[in-house]
Design a protein around this motif. Sequence first.
Motif, PDB file in Angstrom:
ATOM      1  N   GLY A  91      78.544  45.756  25.834  1.00 45.51           N
ATOM      2  CA  GLY A  91      79.625  44.786  25.765  1.00 45.51           C
ATOM      3  C   GLY A  91      80.960  45.376  26.185  1.00 45.51           C
ATOM      4  N   ASP A  92      80.927  46.393  27.039  1.00 49.49           N
ATOM      5  CA  ASP A  92      82.134  47.089  27.473  1.00 49.49           C
ATOM      6  C   ASP A  92      82.392  46.775  28.944  1.00 49.49           C
ATOM      7  N   PRO A  93      83.491  46.068  29.261  1.00 50.41           N
ATOM      8  CA  PRO A  93      83.745  45.707  30.666  1.00 50.41           C
ATOM      9  C   PRO A  93      84.039  46.893  31.560  1.00 50.41           C
ATOM     10  N   PHE A  94      84.305  48.076  30.966  1.00 54.49           N
ATOM     11  CA  PHE A  94      84.652  49.247  31.764  1.00 54.49           C
ATOM     12  C   PHE A  94      83.465  50.172  31.997  1.00 54.49           C
ATOM     13  N   SER A  95      82.304  49.852  31.442  1.00 55.80           N
ATOM     14  CA  SER A  95      81.099  50.671  31.641  1.00 55.80           C
ATOM     15  C   SER A  95      80.131  49.925  32.546  1.00 55.80           C
ATOM     16  N   GLU A  96      79.792  50.543  33.666  1.00 61.10           N
ATOM     17  CA  GLU A  96      78.892  49.884  34.611  1.00 61.10           C
ATOM     18  C   GLU A  96      78.107  50.923  35.397  1.00 61.10           C
ATOM     19  N   TYR A  97      76.857  50.596  35.666  1.00 64.93           N
ATOM     20  CA  TYR A  97      75.997  51.477  36.458  1.00 64.93           C
ATOM     21  C   TYR A  97      76.279  51.249  37.935  1.00 64.93           C
ATOM     22  N   MET A  98      76.410  52.343  38.675  1.00 60.58           N
ATOM     23  CA  MET A  98      76.689  52.239  40.104  1.00 60.58           C
ATOM     24  C   MET A  98      75.539  52.799  40.923  1.00 60.58           C
ATOM     25  N   SER A  99      75.188  52.065  41.959  1.00 59.99           N
ATOM     26  CA  SER A  99      74.218  52.577  42.917  1.00 59.99           C
ATOM     27  C   SER A  99      74.913  53.597  43.809  1.00 59.99           C
ATOM     28  N   GLU A 100      74.148  54.221  44.686  1.00 55.20           N
ATOM     29  CA  GLU A 100      74.731  55.211  45.597  1.00 55.20           C
ATOM     30  C   GLU A 100      75.811  54.584  46.470  1.00 55.20           C
ATOM     31  N   GLN A 101      75.551  53.381  46.989  1.00 55.97           N
ATOM     32  CA  GLN A 101      76.516  52.704  47.847  1.00 55.97           C
ATOM     33  C   GLN A 101      77.766  52.331  47.072  1.00 55.97           C
ATOM     34  N   GLU A 102      77.563  51.834  45.854  1.00 50.71           N
ATOM     35  CA  GLU A 102      78.701  51.444  45.024  1.00 50.71           C
ATOM     36  C   GLU A 102      79.547  52.647  44.651  1.00 50.71           C
ATOM     37  N   SER A 103      78.885  53.761  44.388  1.00 46.29           N
ATOM     38  CA  SER A 103      79.613  54.987  44.074  1.00 46.29           C
ATOM     39  C   SER A 103      80.413  55.462  45.278  1.00 46.29           C
ATOM     40  N   THR A 104      79.824  55.323  46.459  1.00 42.34           N
ATOM     41  CA  THR A 104      80.532  55.690  47.691  1.00 42.34           C
ATOM     42  C   THR A 104      81.765  54.819  47.879  1.00 42.34           C
ATOM     43  N   ASN A 105      81.626  53.521  47.592  1.00 41.52           N
ATOM     44  CA  ASN A 105      82.765  52.604  47.712  1.00 41.52           C
ATOM     45  C   ASN A 105      83.903  53.008  46.778  1.00 41.52           C
ATOM     46  N   LEU A 106      83.545  53.406  45.555  1.00 44.37           N
ATOM     47  CA  LEU A 106      84.566  53.830  44.604  1.00 44.37           C
ATOM     48  C   LEU A 106      85.262  55.095  45.084  1.00 44.37           C
ATOM     49  N   ASN A 107      84.484  56.033  45.600  1.00 39.19           N
ATOM     50  CA  ASN A 107      85.068  57.275  46.120  1.00 39.19           C
ATOM     51  C   ASN A 107      85.998  56.994  47.299  1.00 39.19           C
TER      52      ASN A 107
END
Length: 342
Positions: A91-107
């Motif tokens: 129930g935490d809006p700041f915790s989310e699992y990221m795929s490799e692509q999503e992690s790349t987008n964040l970086n």
Amino acid sequence: MTDKKETFRKKLFKKRLGLIGILVTIIVSVLVSGGAVYFVMNRQVQTLEKANESMGKISSVYSTLYYNYYKPVSQKKLTDGAINGMIGALGDPFSEYMSEQESTNLNDTMSGSFGGIGTQVEKSSNAIRVIAPISGTPAARAGIRANDLIVRINGKSTSDMTLNKAVQIMRGKVGTKVTVTIRRDGQTFDRTLVRAKIPVKTVTGSLDEKDRTVGIIAVTTFSQNTAREMKQTIVSLRKKGAKSFVIDMRNNPGGLMDQALQMASMFVRNGKVILQVQSRSGKPTVYRAGKQFDKGFKVHERTAALINGGSASAAEIFSAALRQSAGVKLIGTKSYGKGTVQ
């Protein structure tokens, strides 16, 4: 001679009693500590057993779906679904699992450039909520505001869409279009935006038009180069005649904590507290201003900071440190209120 022997015997007897007492104390201590060790180990074993039992249930459901579902289903889809389910249970809006692509987008967001509309967003109960538009981006120019709800992207509802999926759709090749449906104050309307290169530069500075001794510094996000850009901007404004500064943190959605520490340390006297982080267990970690953060670069000019409801995360760390440890005045409205470190 007899009295001396008797006195010696009494002293020897007392010493023996003392040694016996020490031995008894040691034995009792060993037994007690041994019990504590047993208690801790027993609790760890029980926790491990419960974890194994839970994993057994997950494995059973995984096998049932993988081998018996009416149509083939990929292992990755089931695995990602299980992980997202566990994180969603927080129930935490700041915790989310990221795929490799999503992690790349964040970086990319933190260190490079990317094509997009320029909004910092979070997942709300049934939509994507705008924390703040990034200054100078298509979203800001289109009038998108903090707390707007993005209910559809290119016609697709965001009610069951993950945050990363929404971000992935809104990003894209520079020059291409994306349509977002906004809900604000009970009204719903569309905005078609042309994706642009989101600026890498996070700090800009200028002299106030009415008072050329006041330097205005705007910080849009906290990425890998923000602290360095802040120092460069201050040095530049000083050369132009700035004798005081206004730091604009409005609609700054935050970013990297280390950049907030480095920047805050420039304004805070060495040894003063910048930030305290309390983990679930253990002593709090206290971060104090010093050369380890600011490399000896200090700002002694009179300073004020602007904040609003879109000032979040690292922007709040920076602003709060200046207020509490440097006496800097904060002007504006209540900030977003993100008090967790990821």
